[in-house]
Design a protein around this motif. Sequence first.
Motif, PDB file in Angstrom:
ATOM      1  N   GLY A 102      46.331  42.963  48.316  1.00 47.82           N
ATOM      2  CA  GLY A 102      44.993  42.759  47.773  1.00 47.82           C
ATOM      3  C   GLY A 102      44.950  42.531  46.277  1.00 47.82           C
ATOM      4  N   GLN A 103      43.742  42.302  45.795  1.00 46.01           N
ATOM      5  CA  GLN A 103      43.485  42.141  44.363  1.00 46.01           C
ATOM      6  C   GLN A 103      43.853  43.422  43.626  1.00 46.01           C
ATOM      7  OE1 GLN A 103      39.324  41.517  43.639  1.00 46.01           O
ATOM      8  NE2 GLN A 103      39.481  41.629  41.425  1.00 46.01           N
ATOM      9  N   ARG A 104      44.503  43.299  42.471  1.00 45.40           N
ATOM     10  CA  ARG A 104      44.889  44.469  41.686  1.00 45.40           C
ATOM     11  C   ARG A 104      43.640  45.174  41.160  1.00 45.40           C
ATOM     12  NH1 ARG A 104      49.054  45.716  37.822  1.00 45.40           N
ATOM     13  NH2 ARG A 104      50.438  44.275  38.906  1.00 45.40           N
ATOM     14  N   TYR A 105      43.545  46.479  41.404  1.00 47.19           N
ATOM     15  CA  TYR A 105      42.369  47.234  40.988  1.00 47.19           C
ATOM     16  C   TYR A 105      42.320  47.387  39.477  1.00 47.19           C
ATOM     17  CZ  TYR A 105      38.606  50.638  41.472  1.00 47.19           C
ATOM     18  OH  TYR A 105      37.392  51.279  41.410  1.00 47.19           O
ATOM     19  N   SER A 106      41.116  47.387  38.932  1.00 46.79           N
ATOM     20  CA  SER A 106      40.927  47.476  37.485  1.00 46.79           C
ATOM     21  C   SER A 106      39.606  48.181  37.189  1.00 46.79           C
ATOM     22  CB  SER A 106      40.905  46.077  36.864  1.00 46.79           C
ATOM     23  OG  SER A 106      39.754  45.354  37.323  1.00 46.79           O
ATOM     24  N   GLN A 107      39.433  48.567  35.927  1.00 45.29           N
ATOM     25  CA  GLN A 107      38.178  49.192  35.517  1.00 45.29           C
ATOM     26  C   GLN A 107      37.011  48.222  35.673  1.00 45.29           C
ATOM     27  OE1 GLN A 107      37.750  52.292  34.864  1.00 45.29           O
ATOM     28  NE2 GLN A 107      35.588  52.216  34.269  1.00 45.29           N
ATOM     29  N   LYS A 108      37.259  46.957  35.430  1.00 47.02           N
ATOM     30  CA  LYS A 108      36.203  45.943  35.596  1.00 47.02           C
ATOM     31  C   LYS A 108      35.715  45.916  37.032  1.00 47.02           C
ATOM     32  CE  LYS A 108      35.216  41.025  34.918  1.00 47.02           C
ATOM     33  NZ  LYS A 108      35.772  39.706  34.498  1.00 47.02           N
ATOM     34  N   LEU A 109      36.659  45.976  37.983  1.00 47.11           N
ATOM     35  CA  LEU A 109      36.263  45.971  39.393  1.00 47.11           C
ATOM     36  C   LEU A 109      35.567  47.276  39.757  1.00 47.11           C
ATOM     37  CD1 LEU A 109      36.178  44.594  42.101  1.00 47.11           C
ATOM     38  CD2 LEU A 109      38.564  45.257  42.488  1.00 47.11           C
ATOM     39  N   ALA A 110      36.003  48.387  39.176  1.00 46.62           N
ATOM     40  CA  ALA A 110      35.330  49.669  39.415  1.00 46.62           C
ATOM     41  C   ALA A 110      33.868  49.588  38.977  1.00 46.62           C
ATOM     42  CB  ALA A 110      36.050  50.789  38.661  1.00 46.62           C
ATOM     43  N   GLU A 111      33.619  48.995  37.822  1.00 51.94           N
ATOM     44  CA  GLU A 111      32.260  48.866  37.310  1.00 51.94           C
ATOM     45  C   GLU A 111      31.420  47.951  38.203  1.00 51.94           C
ATOM     46  OE1 GLU A 111      33.011  47.542  33.351  1.00 51.94           O
ATOM     47  OE2 GLU A 111      33.705  49.509  32.661  1.00 51.94           O
ATOM     48  N   GLU A 141      39.838  42.745  49.510  1.00 55.88           N
ATOM     49  CA  GLU A 141      41.141  43.374  49.734  1.00 55.88           C
ATOM     50  C   GLU A 141      41.618  43.884  48.385  1.00 55.88           C
ATOM     51  OE1 GLU A 141      44.036  41.209  52.104  1.00 55.88           O
ATOM     52  OE2 GLU A 141      42.446  39.845  52.740  1.00 55.88           O
ATOM     53  N   ILE A 142      41.938  45.174  48.311  1.00 55.46           N
ATOM     54  CA  ILE A 142      42.276  45.786  47.024  1.00 55.46           C
ATOM     55  C   ILE A 142      43.595  46.549  47.109  1.00 55.46           C
ATOM     56  CG2 ILE A 142      41.561  47.473  45.278  1.00 55.46           C
ATOM     57  CD1 ILE A 142      38.678  46.853  45.932  1.00 55.46           C
ATOM     58  N   SER A 143      44.407  46.388  46.069  1.00 51.92           N
ATOM     59  CA  SER A 143      45.644  47.139  45.895  1.00 51.92           C
ATOM     60  C   SER A 143      45.537  47.925  44.591  1.00 51.92           C
ATOM     61  CB  SER A 143      46.845  46.189  45.827  1.00 51.92           C
ATOM     62  OG  SER A 143      47.996  46.856  45.345  1.00 51.92           O
ATOM     63  N   ILE A 144      46.014  49.175  44.591  1.00 47.91           N
ATOM     64  CA  ILE A 144      45.961  49.952  43.350  1.00 47.91           C
ATOM     65  C   ILE A 144      47.248  49.826  42.542  1.00 47.91           C
ATOM     66  CG2 ILE A 144      44.269  51.587  44.247  1.00 47.91           C
ATOM     67  CD1 ILE A 144      46.596  53.627  44.493  1.00 47.91           C
ATOM     68  N   GLY A 152      46.232  53.798  53.612  1.00 48.08           N
ATOM     69  CA  GLY A 152      45.204  53.434  52.645  1.00 48.08           C
ATOM     70  C   GLY A 152      44.367  54.595  52.157  1.00 48.08           C
ATOM     71  N   GLU A 153      44.663  55.816  52.622  1.00 51.49           N
ATOM     72  CA  GLU A 153      43.825  56.955  52.255  1.00 51.49           C
ATOM     73  C   GLU A 153      43.888  57.277  50.759  1.00 51.49           C
ATOM     74  OE1 GLU A 153      44.142  56.982  56.533  1.00 51.49           O
ATOM     75  OE2 GLU A 153      45.703  56.856  54.986  1.00 51.49           O
ATOM     76  N   LEU A 154      45.089  57.362  50.201  1.00 52.36           N
ATOM     77  CA  LEU A 154      45.201  57.689  48.780  1.00 52.36           C
ATOM     78  C   LEU A 154      44.573  56.608  47.893  1.00 52.36           C
ATOM     79  CD1 LEU A 154      48.783  59.260  48.682  1.00 52.36           C
ATOM     80  CD2 LEU A 154      46.588  60.438  48.568  1.00 52.36           C
ATOM     81  N   PRO A 155      44.814  55.312  48.147  1.00 50.45           N
ATOM     82  CA  PRO A 155      44.111  54.298  47.359  1.00 50.45           C
ATOM     83  C   PRO A 155      42.587  54.408  47.475  1.00 50.45           C
ATOM     84  CG  PRO A 155      45.963  53.297  48.491  1.00 50.45           C
ATOM     85  CD  PRO A 155      45.854  54.702  49.005  1.00 50.45           C
ATOM     86  N   ALA A 156      42.086  54.716  48.663  1.00 49.44           N
ATOM     87  CA  ALA A 156      40.634  54.866  48.825  1.00 49.44           C
ATOM     88  C   ALA A 156      40.113  56.006  47.954  1.00 49.44           C
ATOM     89  CB  ALA A 156      40.291  55.117  50.292  1.00 49.44           C
ATOM     90  N   MET A 157      40.856  57.112  47.907  1.00 52.70           N
ATOM     91  CA  MET A 157      40.441  58.243  47.082  1.00 52.70           C
ATOM     92  C   MET A 157      40.400  57.862  45.607  1.00 52.70           C
ATOM     93  SD  MET A 157      42.662  61.319  48.795  1.00 52.70           S
ATOM     94  CE  MET A 157      42.808  61.457  50.577  1.00 52.70           C
ATOM     95  N   VAL A 158      41.401  57.108  45.171  1.00 53.67           N
ATOM     96  CA  VAL A 158      41.453  56.669  43.770  1.00 53.67           C
ATOM     97  C   VAL A 158      40.232  55.818  43.434  1.00 53.67           C
ATOM     98  CG1 VAL A 158      42.684  55.164  42.160  1.00 53.67           C
ATOM     99  CG2 VAL A 158      43.963  56.795  43.558  1.00 53.67           C
TER     100      VAL A 158
END
Length: 255
Positions: A102-111, A141-144, A152-158
Motif C-alpha cells: 500500500g501507500q506509505r503512511y504519513s502525517q499528511k495522510l493521517a490529517e 491500501e496503506i503500509s506503515i 494488519g492489526e498492529l498497523p491499524a492500531m498505529v
Amino acid sequence: MKIDILTLFPEMFEGVLGASIVGKAENKGLVSFRVVNFRQFSQNKHGQVDDMPYGGGGGMVLKPEPIFRAVEFLTEPVPAVEAKAAGKPGKRPRVILLCPQGQRYSQKLAEELAQEEHLIFICGHYEGYDERIREHLVTDEISIGDYVLTGGELPAMVIIDSVVRLQAGALGNAQSAVTDSYSTGLLEHPHYTRPAEFRGWDVPEVLLSGHHENIEKWRLKESLRRTLERRPDLLDEIEQTPEIKKLVEELKQEL
C-alpha cells in the motif's frame, strides 16, 4: 468519528482502544469503535475464511466472501428517517486495507483521514488477500513501512492512534498536534523542563529569557538543525522562506 475494525484477532485491540488518549477520546464521545471478527461472516460451517491460492504457492489467501459481507454489514444504508434526523446524507466510509504493497503512511495522510466520519480497517493475516478485495471493495491500501508483519492489526492500531489524536478535543493542548514533527513539514525542536540545571547540563538560556520572539527563532533554527541532520529530504518538501534559507545556510556552516 466512527471506526470499525475487521480482524480475526479482536482481543489484540482491547488494551489499545481503552487506554491513554485513544480511550479518553472515546469516553468524551469524540470517536466510537467497533471491533468485528469477520470469521462470523464466513459461509463455511467451519468458519473458514482462507483457502489455497490458485496456481499454487506457499501460504493461504483470505477469501473475498466473508470480508465483502462484513463490510456490507457495516455500511448498510441508514434508514431515511434516521439520516434526516441526524442531518447527514450518509457519506460512504473509507475502507482501508493494511498491506505491504500500500501507500506509505504519513502525517499528511493521517490529517486527511482525520477529516472522515467513518473509517473501516481490514486487518488480514496469512499470505495475502484475494485480489478482488483490492479491486472492488477498498478505497485505500496503506503500509506503515517497508517491512512485513504477521498481520494488519498492529498497523491499524498505529493509524488509529495517529488519527484519533487529531480529533478536536482529543489532546489536552490543541496546539500540540499543530507543532508535532511532520505536521509543519520539519522535525520538532528540542524540549526542556525543570530543573534548569541537571547534572551540569543547562537549559538553553534563550528559553529562560521570556523573550518570545527570540524563543520562536531558536525553535525554528533547532527544528531546521534536527531536520538537516536526520531527515534532510524533508527540506525539499517545504516552502523555503528567505528566513529559512538563511538559517539553513548558517546551519550547513555549523555542521
